[in-house]
Write a protein that holds these residues in place. Sequence first.
Motif, PDB file in Angstrom:
ATOM      1  N   THR A  54      44.435  -8.659 -77.770  1.00 12.50           N
ATOM      2  CA  THR A  54      44.961  -9.938 -78.264  1.00 12.50           C
ATOM      3  C   THR A  54      45.118 -10.976 -77.152  1.00 12.50           C
ATOM      4  OG1 THR A  54      47.265  -9.249 -78.014  1.00 12.50           O
ATOM      5  CG2 THR A  54      46.211  -8.754 -80.125  1.00 12.50           C
ATOM      6  N   ALA A  55      44.225 -10.981 -76.186  1.00 11.83           N
ATOM      7  CA  ALA A  55      44.349 -11.913 -75.060  1.00 11.83           C
ATOM      8  C   ALA A  55      44.373 -13.365 -75.523  1.00 11.83           C
ATOM      9  CB  ALA A  55      43.212 -11.685 -74.068  1.00 11.83           C
ATOM     10  N   SER A  56      43.526 -13.707 -76.471  1.00 18.73           N
ATOM     11  CA  SER A  56      43.472 -15.102 -76.919  1.00 18.73           C
ATOM     12  C   SER A  56      44.746 -15.499 -77.647  1.00 18.73           C
ATOM     13  CB  SER A  56      42.253 -15.326 -77.820  1.00 18.73           C
ATOM     14  OG  SER A  56      42.331 -14.539 -78.997  1.00 18.73           O
ATOM     15  N   GLN A  57      45.316 -14.561 -78.405  1.00 18.77           N
ATOM     16  CA  GLN A  57      46.575 -14.850 -79.108  1.00 18.77           C
ATOM     17  C   GLN A  57      47.729 -15.029 -78.110  1.00 18.77           C
ATOM     18  OE1 GLN A  57      44.406 -12.420 -80.150  1.00 18.77           O
ATOM     19  NE2 GLN A  57      43.713 -13.415 -82.039  1.00 18.77           N
ATOM     20  N   CYS A  58      47.722 -14.253 -77.035  1.00 16.30           N
ATOM     21  CA  CYS A  58      48.753 -14.402 -75.997  1.00 16.30           C
ATOM     22  C   CYS A  58      48.667 -15.793 -75.358  1.00 16.30           C
ATOM     23  CB  CYS A  58      48.583 -13.327 -74.922  1.00 16.30           C
ATOM     24  SG  CYS A  58      48.997 -11.656 -75.464  1.00 16.30           S
ATOM     25  N   PHE A  59      47.449 -16.207 -75.051  1.00 19.43           N
ATOM     26  CA  PHE A  59      47.249 -17.529 -74.451  1.00 19.43           C
ATOM     27  C   PHE A  59      47.770 -18.618 -75.379  1.00 19.43           C
ATOM     28  CE2 PHE A  59      44.659 -21.362 -73.955  1.00 19.43           C
ATOM     29  CZ  PHE A  59      44.886 -21.658 -72.608  1.00 19.43           C
ATOM     30  N   SER A  60      47.463 -18.487 -76.658  1.00 19.00           N
ATOM     31  CA  SER A  60      47.883 -19.504 -77.631  1.00 19.00           C
ATOM     32  C   SER A  60      49.399 -19.550 -77.770  1.00 19.00           C
ATOM     33  CB  SER A  60      47.246 -19.221 -78.995  1.00 19.00           C
ATOM     34  OG  SER A  60      45.839 -19.321 -78.923  1.00 19.00           O
ATOM     35  N   LEU A  61      50.047 -18.374 -77.764  1.00 20.86           N
ATOM     36  CA  LEU A  61      51.499 -18.334 -77.913  1.00 20.86           C
ATOM     37  C   LEU A  61      52.184 -18.977 -76.709  1.00 20.86           C
ATOM     38  CD1 LEU A  61      54.042 -17.469 -79.414  1.00 20.86           C
ATOM     39  CD2 LEU A  61      53.801 -15.186 -78.401  1.00 20.86           C
ATOM     40  N   GLU A  62      51.732 -18.638 -75.520  1.00 23.05           N
ATOM     41  CA  GLU A  62      52.339 -19.229 -74.330  1.00 23.05           C
ATOM     42  C   GLU A  62      52.133 -20.739 -74.304  1.00 23.05           C
ATOM     43  OE1 GLU A  62      52.246 -15.435 -71.234  1.00 23.05           O
ATOM     44  OE2 GLU A  62      50.836 -17.091 -70.946  1.00 23.05           O
ATOM     45  N   LYS A  63      50.949 -21.181 -74.706  1.00 22.19           N
ATOM     46  CA  LYS A  63      50.671 -22.613 -74.742  1.00 22.19           C
ATOM     47  C   LYS A  63      51.586 -23.321 -75.742  1.00 22.19           C
ATOM     48  CE  LYS A  63      46.870 -25.909 -75.459  1.00 22.19           C
ATOM     49  NZ  LYS A  63      45.428 -26.056 -75.812  1.00 22.19           N
ATOM     50  N   ALA A  64      51.843 -22.685 -76.877  1.00 20.15           N
ATOM     51  CA  ALA A  64      52.658 -23.309 -77.931  1.00 20.15           C
ATOM     52  C   ALA A  64      54.094 -23.550 -77.497  1.00 20.15           C
ATOM     53  CB  ALA A  64      52.628 -22.435 -79.190  1.00 20.15           C
ATOM     54  N   VAL A  65      54.616 -22.687 -76.596  1.00 20.23           N
ATOM     55  CA  VAL A  65      56.020 -22.827 -76.209  1.00 20.23           C
ATOM     56  C   VAL A  65      56.198 -23.499 -74.854  1.00 20.23           C
ATOM     57  CG1 VAL A  65      56.659 -20.803 -77.572  1.00 20.23           C
ATOM     58  CG2 VAL A  65      56.184 -20.546 -75.123  1.00 20.23           C
ATOM     59  N   GLY A  80      54.174  -9.969 -82.102  1.00 23.51           N
ATOM     60  CA  GLY A  80      53.824 -11.316 -82.526  1.00 23.51           C
ATOM     61  C   GLY A  80      52.348 -11.596 -82.330  1.00 23.51           C
ATOM     62  N   ASN A  81      51.792 -11.158 -81.211  1.00 22.72           N
ATOM     63  CA  ASN A  81      50.380 -11.384 -80.932  1.00 22.72           C
ATOM     64  C   ASN A  81      49.483 -10.516 -81.808  1.00 22.72           C
ATOM     65  OD1 ASN A  81      51.072 -13.168 -78.650  1.00 22.72           O
ATOM     66  ND2 ASN A  81      51.861 -11.288 -77.752  1.00 22.72           N
ATOM     67  N   GLN A  82      49.960  -9.328 -82.149  1.00 30.21           N
ATOM     68  CA  GLN A  82      49.201  -8.480 -83.064  1.00 30.21           C
ATOM     69  C   GLN A  82      49.169  -9.096 -84.471  1.00 30.21           C
ATOM     70  OE1 GLN A  82      47.455  -5.848 -82.269  1.00 30.21           O
ATOM     71  NE2 GLN A  82      48.139  -5.574 -80.162  1.00 30.21           N
ATOM     72  N   ILE A  83      50.284  -9.652 -84.902  1.00 30.60           N
ATOM     73  CA  ILE A  83      50.329 -10.318 -86.205  1.00 30.60           C
ATOM     74  C   ILE A  83      49.391 -11.525 -86.207  1.00 30.60           C
ATOM     75  CG2 ILE A  83      51.799 -11.642 -87.787  1.00 30.60           C
ATOM     76  CD1 ILE A  83      54.141  -9.835 -86.832  1.00 30.60           C
ATOM     77  N   ALA A  84      49.414 -12.290 -85.119  1.00 23.80           N
ATOM     78  CA  ALA A  84      48.541 -13.468 -85.027  1.00 23.80           C
ATOM     79  C   ALA A  84      47.079 -13.071 -85.126  1.00 23.80           C
ATOM     80  CB  ALA A  84      48.808 -14.208 -83.718  1.00 23.80           C
ATOM     81  N   LYS A  85      46.711 -11.945 -84.535  1.00 23.87           N
ATOM     82  CA  LYS A  85      45.321 -11.475 -84.614  1.00 23.87           C
ATOM     83  C   LYS A  85      44.960 -11.106 -86.047  1.00 23.87           C
ATOM     84  CE  LYS A  85      42.341  -7.628 -83.248  1.00 23.87           C
ATOM     85  NZ  LYS A  85      42.270  -6.322 -82.566  1.00 23.87           N
TER      86      LYS A  85
END
Length: 548
Positions: free
Chosen positions: A155-166, A186-191
Amino acid sequence: MGRGRLRKLKTPIGSEPTSRSEDASGGLEASQLKVIAVNEQLRVTYEENVHFDNDLPEFRTQGGVYVHSDRLTVTSPVLMWVKALDVILEKMKSSGFNFSQVKALSGAGQQHGSVYWKEGAHHILKNLSPDLPLHQSLKACFSVSDSPIWMDSSTASQCFSLEKAVGGAQQLANITGSRAYERFTGNQIAKIYSQNPEVYIQTERIALVSSFAASLFLGDYAPIDYSDGSGMNLLQICDKRWSATCLNACAPGLEEKLGHTVPSSSVLGSIAPYYIQRYGFSPDCKVVAFTGDNPASLAGMRLEEGDIAVSLGTSDTLFLWIQEPMPATEGHILCNPVDSRAYMALLCFKNGSLMRERIRDDCASGSWDEFSKALTSTVTGNNGNLGFYFDVMEITPEAVGIHRFNKDNNKVPDFPKEVEIRALIEGQFMAKRIHAEKLGYKIMPKTRILATGGASHNKEILQVLSDVFNTPVYTIDTANSACLGCAYRAIHGLVAETSVSLADVVKLAPAPRLVVTPAAGADEVYLPLLKRYAELEQKVLYNPTSSS
């Protein structure tokens, strides 16, 4: 964070003089399900396990998991976990285990795993037929049949997106206790939402492995507890509420699917009628909130304010009891499972026992006796010689390779063998203290270190640990620590509302054994060395653009 467990059955104190009281505890790890029973003296009276690969071969797992073709995606079949519970309860029944004596139960599940209940599953869960095993009743209840678990790193891309969002990794750590990690829920759910939005829409409740296991016993959707919930990159650890920003960054309508969170000592309700009718549980048996395996281990090791648990194994792990956390982009801050006003921190170091064994082989002819003699023959502080030893890329700090510095901070190619051995051990423990203090840990007059793992049997290594932290070191038997922690938590849950502490509950448990105390003057030696070590650490950090 490490693997987890389904934990604990807990039995009632009998009202008649001849009756026996027990606590039972079970654990769902990556490779097996464990259960133990503990009596009113906190003695283990029953143990059983189900090994997924051997006892449930129809699921064709290796180590209880599926590693997918991309080598990044790692899952476990949900029905295997359910069937394992069927099997272990039947084993207990066949052995004559007296379920009617169980007064309360709790448990733990491997942290970061998640389970996805399909629309309509709630009705089935609340109306289980005692004539059928659980896995038959629940086989169509999951919208995702293979659950993502702690070993997943897809889930690397989801992690990047979450950090960017906050607003970045540090801001996410400030909110949730950790920067974005690929295994976090949270990142697994986003995926899942990104790749299979229809599956997400069909999901009516998302559980952690811990709350999923509690749901099976409760016959209802169990809430996520604060401690396990703080390993999701979704919970605000300061006020223990879901972060709207984090939820919205992962998937729409997520708060409704997660439900509310509860203190880790909460009594969720009475056991479901299914277990009363099929196994003979008492209708008065209570289900105490389940938690993650790491928080359960903190309870099992009976940490108190100011304590440190150090597991010296293949990886070295620190568990810390913290009052005033300072979240960072390394390590994890979780809500404390024992005291809702406190926190626990977790730090993992990859270069543990294998690194020690390599230096033992190179510098002490493969002998731990020679290794220990080298430690005692060299002076505290190693005459200012410092070393960093990372055969594999380290987590904390992010560095790799062997780096040696003399007392003048000049890099040198090698050390004498005795100096090398002390530099390794002192460096490993100085790094632990430095990074613990970065997370807000403060050494107190009553601080104890509880050491476990292979190296905890080496008194000379523990002496260095004691000297570096300037605190006494104890050893403790941590076999089944997470299981035992849940048994203790089950007892605690019954009395938590009366302000009785877990420490009061576990007074009868075996006390840790004092092994070493700090040498006189050690603190004066290490305080300046710790400062130097932290400064030199910045020079050895991994830099992919460096040519050196």
